[in-house]
Scaffold this motif. Sequence first.
Motif, PDB file in Angstrom:
ATOM      1  N   SER A   1      41.593  38.896  37.239  1.00  0.00           N
ATOM      2  CA  SER A   1      41.068  40.106  36.688  1.00  0.00           C
ATOM      3  C   SER A   1      39.653  39.857  36.181  1.00  0.00           C
ATOM      4  O   SER A   1      38.629  40.895  35.788  1.00  0.00           O
ATOM      5  CB  SER A   1      42.000  40.880  35.575  1.00  0.00           C
ATOM      6  N   LEU A   2      39.352  38.432  35.908  1.00  0.00           N
ATOM      7  CA  LEU A   2      37.796  38.135  35.392  1.00  0.00           C
ATOM      8  C   LEU A   2      36.918  37.838  36.613  1.00  0.00           C
ATOM      9  O   LEU A   2      35.719  37.343  36.262  1.00  0.00           O
ATOM     10  CB  LEU A   2      38.193  36.816  34.542  1.00  0.00           C
ATOM     11  N   LEU A   3      37.485  37.833  37.771  1.00  0.00           N
ATOM     12  CA  LEU A   3      36.810  37.341  38.902  1.00  0.00           C
ATOM     13  C   LEU A   3      36.457  38.321  39.900  1.00  0.00           C
ATOM     14  O   LEU A   3      36.732  38.027  41.209  1.00  0.00           O
ATOM     15  CB  LEU A   3      37.514  36.242  39.569  1.00  0.00           C
TER      16      LEU A   3
ATOM     17  N   LEU B   1      33.104  32.540  41.961  1.00  0.00           N
ATOM     18  CA  LEU B   1      34.608  32.513  42.021  1.00  0.00           C
ATOM     19  C   LEU B   1      35.103  33.924  42.369  1.00  0.00           C
ATOM     20  O   LEU B   1      35.959  34.182  42.199  1.00  0.00           O
ATOM     21  CB  LEU B   1      35.002  32.011  40.892  1.00  0.00           C
ATOM     22  N   ALA B   2      34.152  34.818  42.691  1.00  0.00           N
ATOM     23  CA  ALA B   2      34.672  36.250  43.201  1.00  0.00           C
ATOM     24  C   ALA B   2      35.747  36.136  44.101  1.00  0.00           C
ATOM     25  O   ALA B   2      35.643  35.396  44.991  1.00  0.00           O
ATOM     26  CB  ALA B   2      33.264  37.092  43.685  1.00  0.00           C
ATOM     27  N   ILE B   3      36.545  37.071  43.979  1.00  0.00           N
ATOM     28  CA  ILE B   3      38.002  37.159  44.609  1.00  0.00           C
ATOM     29  C   ILE B   3      37.722  36.946  45.961  1.00  0.00           C
ATOM     30  O   ILE B   3      38.445  36.140  46.836  1.00  0.00           O
ATOM     31  CB  ILE B   3      38.616  38.151  44.353  1.00  0.00           C
ATOM     32  N   GLU B   4      36.987  37.912  46.693  1.00  0.00           N
ATOM     33  CA  GLU B   4      36.668  37.778  47.994  1.00  0.00           C
ATOM     34  C   GLU B   4      35.961  36.438  48.445  1.00  0.00           C
ATOM     35  O   GLU B   4      35.766  36.315  49.691  1.00  0.00           O
ATOM     36  CB  GLU B   4      36.162  38.885  48.487  1.00  0.00           C
ATOM     37  N   GLN B   5      35.461  35.858  47.739  1.00  0.00           N
ATOM     38  CA  GLN B   5      34.920  34.247  48.069  1.00  0.00           C
ATOM     39  C   GLN B   5      35.931  33.433  48.281  1.00  0.00           C
ATOM     40  O   GLN B   5      35.705  32.348  48.803  1.00  0.00           O
ATOM     41  CB  GLN B   5      33.714  33.973  47.205  1.00  0.00           C
ATOM     42  N   TRP B   6      37.407  33.552  48.090  1.00  0.00           N
ATOM     43  CA  TRP B   6      38.278  32.728  48.093  1.00  0.00           C
ATOM     44  C   TRP B   6      38.555  32.641  49.760  1.00  0.00           C
ATOM     45  O   TRP B   6      38.228  33.674  50.350  1.00  0.00           O
ATOM     46  CB  TRP B   6      39.506  32.888  47.117  1.00  0.00           C
ATOM     47  N   GLN B   7      39.185  31.674  50.262  1.00  0.00           N
ATOM     48  CA  GLN B   7      39.411  31.499  51.239  1.00  0.00           C
ATOM     49  C   GLN B   7      40.952  31.369  51.744  1.00  0.00           C
ATOM     50  O   GLN B   7      41.674  30.520  50.822  1.00  0.00           O
ATOM     51  CB  GLN B   7      38.641  30.608  52.238  1.00  0.00           C
TER      52      GLN B   7
ATOM     53  N   ASP C   1      26.094  26.713  25.318  1.00  0.00           N
ATOM     54  CA  ASP C   1      26.967  25.464  25.445  1.00  0.00           C
ATOM     55  C   ASP C   1      28.292  25.922  25.818  1.00  0.00           C
ATOM     56  O   ASP C   1      29.366  25.303  25.746  1.00  0.00           O
ATOM     57  CB  ASP C   1      27.077  25.165  23.896  1.00  0.00           C
ATOM     58  N   GLU C   2      28.333  26.884  26.639  1.00  0.00           N
ATOM     59  CA  GLU C   2      30.015  27.635  26.774  1.00  0.00           C
ATOM     60  C   GLU C   2      30.144  27.191  28.385  1.00  0.00           C
ATOM     61  O   GLU C   2      29.274  27.200  29.380  1.00  0.00           O
ATOM     62  CB  GLU C   2      29.736  29.141  26.794  1.00  0.00           C
ATOM     63  N   TYR C   3      31.291  26.649  28.407  1.00  0.00           N
ATOM     64  CA  TYR C   3      31.948  25.831  29.830  1.00  0.00           C
ATOM     65  C   TYR C   3      31.809  27.230  30.699  1.00  0.00           C
ATOM     66  O   TYR C   3      32.751  28.186  30.510  1.00  0.00           O
ATOM     67  CB  TYR C   3      32.858  25.106  29.673  1.00  0.00           C
ATOM     68  N   MET C   4      31.443  27.260  32.109  1.00  0.00           N
ATOM     69  CA  MET C   4      31.672  28.459  32.665  1.00  0.00           C
ATOM     70  C   MET C   4      32.818  28.705  33.281  1.00  0.00           C
ATOM     71  O   MET C   4      33.218  29.853  33.717  1.00  0.00           O
ATOM     72  CB  MET C   4      30.478  28.180  33.781  1.00  0.00           C
TER      73      MET C   4
ATOM     74  N   GLU D   1      29.624  36.159  36.272  1.00  0.00           N
ATOM     75  CA  GLU D   1      29.975  34.980  35.235  1.00  0.00           C
ATOM     76  C   GLU D   1      30.300  33.781  35.672  1.00  0.00           C
ATOM     77  O   GLU D   1      30.286  32.797  35.011  1.00  0.00           O
ATOM     78  CB  GLU D   1      31.201  35.496  34.387  1.00  0.00           C
ATOM     79  N   THR D   2      30.250  33.654  37.080  1.00  0.00           N
ATOM     80  CA  THR D   2      30.819  32.310  37.496  1.00  0.00           C
ATOM     81  C   THR D   2      29.676  32.041  38.878  1.00  0.00           C
ATOM     82  O   THR D   2      30.023  31.028  39.667  1.00  0.00           O
ATOM     83  CB  THR D   2      32.192  32.089  38.046  1.00  0.00           C
ATOM     84  N   ILE D   3      28.677  32.686  38.692  1.00  0.00           N
ATOM     85  CA  ILE D   3      27.599  32.360  39.905  1.00  0.00           C
ATOM     86  C   ILE D   3      26.686  31.033  39.610  1.00  0.00           C
ATOM     87  O   ILE D   3      26.348  30.694  38.504  1.00  0.00           O
ATOM     88  CB  ILE D   3      26.616  33.573  40.169  1.00  0.00           C
TER      89      ILE D   3
END
Length: 359
Positions: free
Chosen positions: A68-70, A106-112, A189-192, A81-83
């Motif tokens: 839900s975050l992706l 890491l957008a959902i539809e970028q997964w394979q 300083d936030e880990y992505m 947020e993850t680009i």
Amino acid sequence: MKNKFFLFTLVFFLSGSLAFAQEAPVEPETEEATAAQSDNAPAQEENAQAQEENAEGEAFKATLLDFSLLTADGENGQNSETIIELADYSTYALSEEERAEFDVSLAIEQWQVKLNSSAAFPDTIAKSMVKEVEVNDAETVFGNEKLGVENPGKVLGIRANFPQGSRYAYADIVPPFDIPVYYKKPGTDEYMFQNGRGAIDNVRYIKKISAVICGRNYPHKLQVVLRDSDYNEKIYTIGDFNFTGWRRIEWENPNYIVNVKNRDLKTEPTYPMLNRSWKVVALRVVKDIQHEGGDFIGYIKQIDVEYDKDVIQRNLDINDDAYWNIVSDYNTFMSDYNFTRLGEQLTLEYIEKQRMNQK
């Protein structure tokens, strides 16, 4: 005659002693003694409860992956947020317009979906994919306390097309790139990629892994493939999809040692030791060997982990890494190495698309 008199006297004496013992009053308990026992009872119960809690304890909990975050919320279907802008890692001379083609997230539809070699045919590959799926009546579905999640909005939907026949096969749902655990958002300083985005830091022993999934009565199993900071890959079988609706399934470590006294304890250097971390390599759907094959449909909301911390953070008087930079230099090197490899791969794909006259 004397012997009889002696025996008679002895029997009389013993019978009198027994009667006195039976008739002797028992001293009643005083109010003070009764009150003292009552006061001690809660304390004893608290001590027993505290010992039981200390014996079992409660592991730390974190969400490893939350789809839900992706969701896609940026340009070109990316997750803002993850680009990652990989144009700087490309070996190809790019124009300003072309640089956008090298953005990845890491957008959902970028997964394979990647099928194992014996199941990867042109037809099965073309029909296997992931989609960003919205949950209807999510507040009602996820209101179940057993799931322990809130309204998810959107989740990962999976279609895996397996070859027909009773044969072993599996489908890996993989992220678009090797997730870097310690990559920081530019200027922060936030880990992505932590906090539900594929990686978790400071893990010593894993106690439990659970997943919130939606099944459609397929007997196939869900496995989570993780890799630690020492490049050791482990496969955890969480459960199966053989039900309809949402459910939390879990794997519990049978070798997890609860009692601290039974653990192998030793002193280790605190710097520059790297905290042990874990990241998602793949979510694997393993086809039931007796199933006839064909399409599989399933949905995944999130993956949660219960674990012991690797290093307990202390407020030390010196910030070691601020002076020596050993840990930060290593993390930067590994991130640059992985992104350079990915940039080269995207460059080759971009050139091939131009040869095929595709955008």
